[in-house]
Design a protein around this motif. Structure first.
Motif, mmCIF file in Angstrom:
data_model
loop_
_atom_site.group_PDB
_atom_site.id
_atom_site.type_symbol
_atom_site.label_atom_id
_atom_site.label_comp_id
_atom_site.label_asym_id
_atom_site.label_seq_id
_atom_site.Cartn_x
_atom_site.Cartn_y
_atom_site.Cartn_z
ATOM 1 N N TYR A 95 10.759 -3.525 -7.307
ATOM 2 C CA TYR A 95 10.974 -4.654 -8.177
ATOM 3 C C TYR A 95 10.857 -5.785 -7.777
ATOM 4 C CZ TYR A 95 13.096 -0.987 -11.269
ATOM 5 O OH TYR A 95 13.307 0.187 -12.079
ATOM 6 N N ALA A 96 10.600 -6.184 -6.548
ATOM 7 C CA ALA A 96 10.456 -7.765 -6.315
ATOM 8 C C ALA A 96 8.788 -7.793 -6.203
ATOM 9 C CB ALA A 96 10.768 -7.790 -4.619
ATOM 10 N N ARG A 97 8.046 -6.523 -6.360
ATOM 11 C CA ARG A 97 6.694 -6.532 -6.337
ATOM 12 C C ARG A 97 6.082 -6.288 -7.727
ATOM 13 N NH1 ARG A 97 8.181 -5.989 -1.368
ATOM 14 N NH2 ARG A 97 6.750 -6.365 0.347
ATOM 15 N N PHE A 98 6.686 -5.448 -8.644
ATOM 16 C CA PHE A 98 6.427 -4.924 -9.791
ATOM 17 C C PHE A 98 7.427 -5.148 -11.007
ATOM 18 C CE2 PHE A 98 4.363 -2.590 -6.411
ATOM 19 C CZ PHE A 98 2.922 -2.943 -6.675
ATOM 20 N N ARG A 99 7.252 -5.621 -11.821
ATOM 21 C CA ARG A 99 8.290 -5.920 -13.017
ATOM 22 C C ARG A 99 9.127 -4.597 -13.460
ATOM 23 N NH1 ARG A 99 5.207 -7.715 -16.001
ATOM 24 N NH2 ARG A 99 4.929 -6.224 -17.501
ATOM 25 N N ASP A 100 8.259 -3.651 -13.732
ATOM 26 C CA ASP A 100 8.811 -2.385 -14.282
ATOM 27 C C ASP A 100 7.666 -1.309 -13.958
ATOM 28 O OD1 ASP A 100 6.766 -2.830 -16.000
ATOM 29 O OD2 ASP A 100 8.209 -3.557 -17.533
ATOM 30 N N LYS A 101 7.969 -0.191 -14.354
ATOM 31 C CA LYS A 101 7.310 1.133 -14.042
ATOM 32 C C LYS A 101 5.967 0.763 -14.682
ATOM 33 C CE LYS A 101 8.008 5.120 -16.038
ATOM 34 N NZ LYS A 101 8.397 6.511 -16.439
ATOM 35 N N ARG A 102 5.781 0.229 -15.932
ATOM 36 C CA ARG A 102 4.621 -0.058 -16.527
ATOM 37 C C ARG A 102 3.605 -0.875 -15.480
ATOM 38 N NH1 ARG A 102 4.158 0.700 -22.229
ATOM 39 N NH2 ARG A 102 2.550 -0.983 -22.313
ATOM 40 N N ALA B 157 0.800 -1.007 -0.003
ATOM 41 C CA ALA B 157 0.117 -0.172 -0.079
ATOM 42 C C ALA B 157 1.023 1.331 -0.013
ATOM 43 C CB ALA B 157 -0.909 0.027 1.332
ATOM 44 N N ARG B 158 1.890 1.042 0.777
ATOM 45 C CA ARG B 158 2.843 2.254 0.737
ATOM 46 C C ARG B 158 3.465 2.594 -0.449
ATOM 47 N NH1 ARG B 158 5.982 0.854 4.623
ATOM 48 N NH2 ARG B 158 8.031 0.542 3.669
ATOM 49 N N ILE B 159 3.675 1.601 -1.375
ATOM 50 C CA ILE B 159 4.553 1.658 -2.537
ATOM 51 C C ILE B 159 3.624 2.144 -3.608
ATOM 52 C CG2 ILE B 159 5.533 0.420 -4.596
ATOM 53 C CD1 ILE B 159 6.679 -1.187 -2.436
ATOM 54 N N LEU B 160 2.216 1.859 -3.445
ATOM 55 C CA LEU B 160 1.292 2.146 -4.561
ATOM 56 C C LEU B 160 0.864 3.870 -4.068
ATOM 57 C CD1 LEU B 160 -0.806 -0.958 -4.846
ATOM 58 C CD2 LEU B 160 0.526 -0.311 -6.407
ATOM 59 N N ASP B 161 0.961 3.924 -2.946
ATOM 60 C CA ASP B 161 0.449 5.226 -2.519
ATOM 61 C C ASP B 161 1.565 6.395 -2.988
ATOM 62 O OD1 ASP B 161 -1.857 4.422 -1.341
ATOM 63 O OD2 ASP B 161 -1.083 4.719 0.622
ATOM 64 N N ALA B 162 2.652 5.744 -2.925
ATOM 65 C CA ALA B 162 3.797 6.856 -3.371
ATOM 66 C C ALA B 162 3.710 6.857 -4.765
ATOM 67 C CB ALA B 162 5.077 6.300 -2.834
ATOM 68 N N ALA B 163 3.555 5.808 -5.405
ATOM 69 C CA ALA B 163 3.506 5.818 -6.917
ATOM 70 C C ALA B 163 2.574 6.740 -7.506
ATOM 71 C CB ALA B 163 3.526 4.358 -7.607
ATOM 72 N N ARG B 164 1.354 6.505 -6.835
ATOM 73 C CA ARG B 164 0.070 7.359 -7.210
ATOM 74 C C ARG B 164 0.542 8.994 -7.156
ATOM 75 N NH1 ARG B 164 -4.580 9.459 -4.139
ATOM 76 N NH2 ARG B 164 -6.527 9.164 -5.413
ATOM 77 N N GLN B 165 1.239 9.215 -5.919
ATOM 78 C CA GLN B 165 1.539 10.779 -6.011
ATOM 79 C C GLN B 165 2.422 10.834 -6.763
ATOM 80 O OE1 GLN B 165 2.833 11.385 -1.921
ATOM 81 N NE2 GLN B 165 4.353 13.140 -2.545
ATOM 82 N N VAL B 166 3.409 10.211 -7.218
ATOM 83 C CA VAL B 166 4.660 10.643 -8.142
ATOM 84 C C VAL B 166 3.770 10.632 -9.726
ATOM 85 C CG1 VAL B 166 6.618 9.914 -9.119
ATOM 86 C CG2 VAL B 166 6.429 9.750 -6.759
ATOM 87 N N PHE B 167 3.058 9.536 -9.783
ATOM 88 C CA PHE B 167 2.440 9.654 -11.428
ATOM 89 C C PHE B 167 1.457 10.925 -11.526
ATOM 90 C CE2 PHE B 167 3.133 4.789 -11.561
ATOM 91 C CZ PHE B 167 3.871 4.877 -12.485
ATOM 92 N N LEU B 168 0.770 11.292 -10.500
ATOM 93 C CA LEU B 168 -0.047 12.682 -10.476
ATOM 94 C C LEU B 168 0.743 13.615 -10.697
ATOM 95 C CD1 LEU B 168 -2.846 11.637 -8.017
ATOM 96 C CD2 LEU B 168 -3.075 11.830 -10.444
ATOM 97 N N GLN B 169 1.891 13.857 -10.265
ATOM 98 C CA GLN B 169 3.041 15.062 -10.400
ATOM 99 C C GLN B 169 3.655 15.185 -11.314
ATOM 100 O OE1 GLN B 169 5.092 15.029 -6.602
ATOM 101 N NE2 GLN B 169 3.592 15.838 -5.247
#
Length: 238
Positions: free
Chosen positions: A69-76, A34-46
């Motif tokens: 990277y252990a959880r998500f293959r790449d930025k896509r 959840a922390r990673i996804l929340d951070a990614a959401r914030q950065v993608f929006l900005q």
């Protein structure tokens, strides 16, 4: 006896603390995700998709790149998960307050207004805009989210209409029969929610829409109820 001949007391040996590497325990894994996804959401929006980097997401998430990277293959893959979670999970999480009003029209208006005001969150709309802008890069994501969002919102509409109309004469009309209710719910959302959602996607200042929502909902509910009472849903063929 000299001090040199005194024996030092034996200190029992202690085992070193074992530090486990790898994924965190199950009770913490969800928090990390959840922390990673929340951070990614914030950065993608900005930054947008192109401007966002795993380095910055890791910094905002207070997490290592290896953990990401252990959880998500790449930025896509990370972008896909952020969009899917935020658009679809938010629909499933909607909880309406008890509707107010003496008539079915007033109760429907109360719930529909709550739904629209809840849905027009700036970050949520911003992420939808970003997903649309990146549809050429993620055509499968755009199509999949669209289909699933439509299905989820229809289920939400079925639930709301069933609860609101079961104690009213409106619920006895053919439009609210079990076999017709999915179509009726979809039409309710298409009349009430979709036009304002399209406005929101193109409106820079979402607060400019707030004064219009209640009037739009009142007109839409009146039209919807009148249509249901005049039998706009065809009776099933024998």
């Amino acid at each position: 006896m000299t001090t040199s001949t005194l024996k030092k007391p034996r200190v029992p040996k202690t085992r070193p603390v074992e530090v486990r590497a790898g994924r965190p325990p199950k009770e913490l894994a969800g928090e990390v995700d959840a922390r990673i996804l929340d951070a990614a959401r914030q950065v993608f929006l900005q930054r947008g998709f192109e401007g966002a980097s795993i380095d910055e997401i890791a910094e905002v998430a207070r997490s290592g790149k290896r953990t990401i990277y252990a959880r998500f293959r790449d930025k896509r893959a990370l972008f896909t998960e952020v969009v899917t979670r935020d658009i679809l999970a938010r629909i499933a999480e909607f909880k309406a307050d008890p509707p107010v009003g003496a008539t079915i029209e007033e109760r429907l208006t109360s719930v529909a207004s709550t739904l629209l005001h809840w849905g027009f969150d700036a970050d949520r709309i911003g992420l939808m805009r970003l997903a649309i802008a990146e549809a050429h890069r993620f055509p499968d994501l755009a199509a999949n989210v669209n289909r699933r969002a439509r299905a989820l919102s229809t289920e939400l509409g079925i639930h709301l209409l069933r609860d609101l109309t079961q104690s009213d004469q409106l619920g006895k009309l053919p439009a609210f029969a079990p076999e017709h209710l999915p179509t009726t719910a979809r039409m309710f959302l298409d009349i009430i929610a979709v036009p304002m959602l399209l406005r929101a996607l193109f409106e820079v200042d979402l607060k400019a829409l707030d004064p219009e929502i209640d009037a739009h909902v009142a007109r839409g509910v009146a039209f919807f109820v009148a249509a249901c009472r005049t039998g706009w849903v065809e009776n099933p063929k024998p």
